[in-house]
Design a protein around this motif. Structure first.
Motif, PDB file in Angstrom:
ATOM      1  N   GLN A  84      29.196  -3.902 -14.495  1.00 53.39           N
ATOM      2  CA  GLN A  84      29.367  -2.953 -13.393  1.00 53.39           C
ATOM      3  C   GLN A  84      30.625  -2.116 -13.598  1.00 53.39           C
ATOM      4  OE1 GLN A  84      29.306  -5.899 -10.292  1.00 53.39           O
ATOM      5  NE2 GLN A  84      27.227  -5.365  -9.676  1.00 53.39           N
ATOM      6  N   ARG A 109      19.503  -2.622 -11.600  1.00 56.97           N
ATOM      7  CA  ARG A 109      19.932  -3.652 -10.639  1.00 56.97           C
ATOM      8  C   ARG A 109      21.452  -3.658 -10.497  1.00 56.97           C
ATOM      9  NH1 ARG A 109      21.815  -8.575 -10.856  1.00 56.97           N
ATOM     10  NH2 ARG A 109      21.513  -8.838 -13.079  1.00 56.97           N
ATOM     11  N   ASP A 165      22.302  -0.827  -8.368  1.00 55.77           N
ATOM     12  CA  ASP A 165      21.961  -1.139  -6.970  1.00 55.77           C
ATOM     13  C   ASP A 165      23.108  -1.887  -6.292  1.00 55.77           C
ATOM     14  OD1 ASP A 165      19.475   0.038  -7.226  1.00 55.77           O
ATOM     15  OD2 ASP A 165      18.390  -1.863  -7.460  1.00 55.77           O
ATOM     16  N   LYS A 166      23.714  -2.827  -7.011  1.00 56.03           N
ATOM     17  CA  LYS A 166      24.836  -3.589  -6.446  1.00 56.03           C
ATOM     18  C   LYS A 166      26.045  -2.681  -6.197  1.00 56.03           C
ATOM     19  CE  LYS A 166      23.567  -8.127  -8.139  1.00 56.03           C
ATOM     20  NZ  LYS A 166      23.996  -9.335  -8.825  1.00 56.03           N
ATOM     21  N   LEU A 203      25.840   0.482  -5.580  1.00 58.00           N
ATOM     22  CA  LEU A 203      25.409   1.313  -4.465  1.00 58.00           C
ATOM     23  C   LEU A 203      25.627   0.576  -3.146  1.00 58.00           C
ATOM     24  CD1 LEU A 203      23.923   4.060  -3.939  1.00 58.00           C
ATOM     25  CD2 LEU A 203      21.816   2.725  -3.871  1.00 58.00           C
ATOM     26  N   ASP A 204      25.236  -0.705  -3.104  1.00 58.39           N
ATOM     27  CA  ASP A 204      25.423  -1.525  -1.897  1.00 58.39           C
ATOM     28  C   ASP A 204      26.896  -1.627  -1.508  1.00 58.39           C
ATOM     29  OD1 ASP A 204      22.689  -1.968  -1.840  1.00 58.39           O
ATOM     30  OD2 ASP A 204      22.810  -3.995  -2.691  1.00 58.39           O
ATOM     31  N   LYS A 205      27.786  -1.622  -2.503  1.00 54.97           N
ATOM     32  CA  LYS A 205      29.231  -1.711  -2.260  1.00 54.97           C
ATOM     33  C   LYS A 205      29.855  -0.350  -1.999  1.00 54.97           C
ATOM     34  CE  LYS A 205      29.537  -5.801  -5.089  1.00 54.97           C
ATOM     35  NZ  LYS A 205      30.030  -6.493  -6.225  1.00 54.97           N
ATOM     36  N   GLN A 206      29.012   0.687  -1.972  1.00 56.63           N
ATOM     37  CA  GLN A 206      29.433   2.070  -1.722  1.00 56.63           C
ATOM     38  C   GLN A 206      30.446   2.569  -2.757  1.00 56.63           C
ATOM     39  OE1 GLN A 206      30.643   1.767   2.388  1.00 56.63           O
ATOM     40  NE2 GLN A 206      28.550   2.087   3.089  1.00 56.63           N
ATOM     41  N   GLU A 223      26.880   6.697  -5.736  1.00 59.04           N
ATOM     42  CA  GLU A 223      25.738   7.210  -4.990  1.00 59.04           C
ATOM     43  C   GLU A 223      24.633   7.538  -5.983  1.00 59.04           C
ATOM     44  OE1 GLU A 223      26.214  11.089  -3.019  1.00 59.04           O
ATOM     45  OE2 GLU A 223      28.117  11.282  -4.078  1.00 59.04           O
ATOM     46  N   ARG A 224      23.410   7.620  -5.450  1.00 67.00           N
ATOM     47  CA  ARG A 224      22.251   7.824  -6.317  1.00 67.00           C
ATOM     48  C   ARG A 224      21.343   8.872  -5.697  1.00 67.00           C
ATOM     49  NH1 ARG A 224      19.306   2.420  -7.228  1.00 67.00           N
ATOM     50  NH2 ARG A 224      19.141   2.496  -4.992  1.00 67.00           N
TER      51      ARG A 224
END
Length: 149
Positions: A47, A79, A82-83, A85-88, A91-92
């Protein structure tokens, strides 16, 4: 300083065999240090690699292009994104022309996280600064480039 022969307690066929085993062992050692170093930030080394790539890009980048330049090729890069993205941290968005194409971009929160991480004096950098000269680093890097062809 322990020699690889003593660490893995084996006899090598030759110096080139020793080189490859040493390279793999050292890569694992660096990976383990990186994992520990990044724990407080709640991200993995893969990441972190994605964040650094996006920081370097400075703008939107196709996820396939991110995958192509990752240090560790990750079949699960989506994936991993995505993690983030979840943690801000990123952006996508999807391409309006081809919905299969996904673009990602680092957010200010992601830039702040890697800036903080980059400022810390890690065990890896301590080892490099205390044990390896600039000339040695250049030589080994050149050898590794040659090895990969």
């Amino acid at each position: 300083m322990a020699k690889i022969d003593d660490v893995v307690k084996t006899k090598f066929m030759n110096d080139k065999h020793r080189f490859v085993v040493n390279l793999m062992f050292t890569a694992g050692w660096v990976r383990n240090l990186s994992t520990e170093y990044l724990k407080p930030y709640g991200i993995s080394s893969q990441q972190y690699n994605i964040l650094r790539i996006l920081r370097g890009a400075g703008d939107w980048m196709a996820m396939n292009d991110v995958k192509n330049v990752m240090i560790e090729k990750a079949p699960n890069a989506t994936r991993l994104a995505d993690k983030l993205l979840d943690k801000q941290l990123i952006e996508r968005r999807r391409s309006e022309i081809d919905r299969r194409v996904v673009y990602v971009k680092i957010l200010p929160k992601g830039l702040d996280l890697i800036a903080k991480a980059d400022q810390e004096d890690t065990e890896i950098m301590k080892a490099m600064n205390e044990r390896i000269t600039d000339e040695e680093a250049k030589l080994v890097s050149s050898i590794l480039d040659k090895f990969r062809g």
